[in-house]
Design an enzyme around this catalytic site. Structure first.
Site, PDB file in Angstrom:
ATOM      1  N   GLY A 298     -17.659   4.701  23.798  1.00 17.46           N
ATOM      2  CA  GLY A 298     -18.534   5.862  23.952  1.00 17.46           C
ATOM      3  C   GLY A 298     -17.807   7.011  24.612  1.00 17.46           C
ATOM      4  O   GLY A 298     -16.596   7.182  24.459  1.00 17.46           O
ATOM      5  N   GLU A 299     -18.569   7.842  25.337  1.00 12.34           N
ATOM      6  CA  GLU A 299     -18.018   8.940  26.129  1.00 12.34           C
ATOM      7  C   GLU A 299     -17.276   9.981  25.290  1.00 12.34           C
ATOM      8  O   GLU A 299     -16.441  10.723  25.796  1.00 12.34           O
ATOM      9  CB  GLU A 299     -17.085   8.400  27.222  1.00 12.34           C
ATOM     10  N   GLY A 300     -17.546  10.030  23.978  1.00  8.75           N
ATOM     11  CA  GLY A 300     -16.897  11.020  23.128  1.00  8.75           C
ATOM     12  C   GLY A 300     -15.571  10.583  22.550  1.00  8.75           C
ATOM     13  O   GLY A 300     -14.964  11.318  21.759  1.00  8.75           O
TER      14      GLY A 300
END
Length: 364
Positions: free
Chosen positions: A322-324
């Site tokens: 996640g987190e971009g």
């Protein structure tokens, strides 16, 4: 009564220019590399031409990573691989350059912007430019209470809209969108289940940090209970975000919708951005034409949302962090598609005319 109606975006958002796309497709037929030889990169280049209303397409010059941060009260049920209220640690890791998205952004020379929409921490733990937009400290436990008040939901959506305007006004021509949250996949899964009319077990995954079977069962129960609260407000996207979303999710939804208004393309990351995009599609059916799905995260809810929006992931590398990070991995591919469409030369006109005659008249 809120003065903001997300349905109004339906009249504000236009599709990328179809005439320009046809011109880009015709130009592609004339390039030195045979049509189809670049696979999906051709499609991406033509999509960018339509988004920019430009033939040939212009190379991506000013991409930007934008990450919305928030904590979710439902994380207190131990439905996440991280302790509740620790999303600020994810933010600090990005700021210190020690997270995957920070490494990838640094390697690509792309700036990162973090927006604290609803972190549950002392504001003094983070820089002022991160925390100054905070809507509230943490979001409510959505299985038993609203994530936000109606006023907070509107404030969060308007925050996302303002950030989109700031990026568009500063010349950003492509956004990599992600989230920094603890517990965020639970409201995201709830939103997707509600909008797709599916059960909790169908959409509940194991999140970016990974959870064991017992935590998955707790998460599934939380999504199920949250769904009961979501269904009565399905007719109003703002009420839905207030009931079972969160400050970061509401802000991301506003960001996506206003980005489409401003004709600024966005690469979506994982299940959280997909959920916000699905809410955005419910408000404005043309909005997904401005978004790309960066990667397949393995979350069942993300797959369901992307299928509903007819968005095909650009990559599938098994990235679950996640987190971009997954969307950031797709950025070089997107930039390559734009550069190829912009810079490959056309074949000499004589050769093009000969091939067209052969195609029309045959080669007996």
């Amino acid at each position: 009564m809120s003065s903001l109606n997300l349905d109004d975006f339906s009249d504000l958002i236009e599709r990328p220019d179809s005439g320009t796309r046809r011109d880009a497709e015709e130009r592609r037929q004339r390039l030195s590399v045979p049509p189809g030889a670049l696979g999906r990169l051709d499609e991406l280049g033509e999509w960018f031409s339509a988004a920019q209303a430009s033939v040939p397409v212009k190379a991506v010059q000013q991409p930007r990573v934008v990450l919305f941060a928030g904590d979710h009260g439902v994380a207190s049920l131990q439905v996440s691989g991280r302790p509740a209220g620790t999303a600020y640690e994810l933010v600090r890791a990005v700021l210190e350059g020690a997270s995957p998205v920070a490494v990838l952004a640094r390697q690509s020379g792309v700036p990162v912007r973090i927006v604290d929409a609803g972190l549950d921490c002392d504001p003094g733990l983070l820089p002022e430019e991160v925390v100054r937009h905070r809507v509230r400290r943490g979001s409510g436990r959505i299985d038993i209470e609203d994530a936000l008040t109606a006023e907070e939901a509107e404030l969060a959506v308007r925050l996302g809209m303002a950030i989109a305007d700031e990026e568009a006004d500063s010349g950003t021509d492509l956004v990599v969108l992600g989230d920094l949250s603890v517990g965020g996949t639970t409201p995201a899964s709830t939103l997707i289940a509600a909008l797709c009319g599916t059960d909790a077990s169908v959409v509940t995954g194991r999140g970016g940090a990974g959870i064991d079977d017992l935590a998955w069962m707790r998460k599934c129960a939380a999504v199920r209970d949250s769904l009961r609260r979501a269904r009565p407000v399905l007719g109003d996207q703002l009420e839905l975000l207030a009931a079972v979303g969160g400050a970061d999710l509401a802000a991301m939804t506003g960001f996506l919708l206003q980005s489409a208004v401003r004709r600024m393309p966005v690469i979506l990351d994982g299940v959280v951005s997909a959920a916000c995009a699905l809410v955005g599609q419910r408000a404005a059916f043309r909005a997904p034409d401005w978004w790309l799905a960066g990667h397949a995260s393995g979350e069942p809810a993300q797959a369901k949302a992307l299928d509903r929006m007819a968005l095909e992931p650009l990559l599938d590398q098994g990235v679950t962090v996640g987190e971009g990070a997954g969307a950031m991995l797709a950025l070089p591919l997107v930039r390559a598609a734009a550069a190829l469409a912009a810079e490959l030369p056309e074949r000499p006109k004589e050769q093009t005319d000969t091939e067209q005659t052969d195609t029309e008249g045959g080669t007996d």
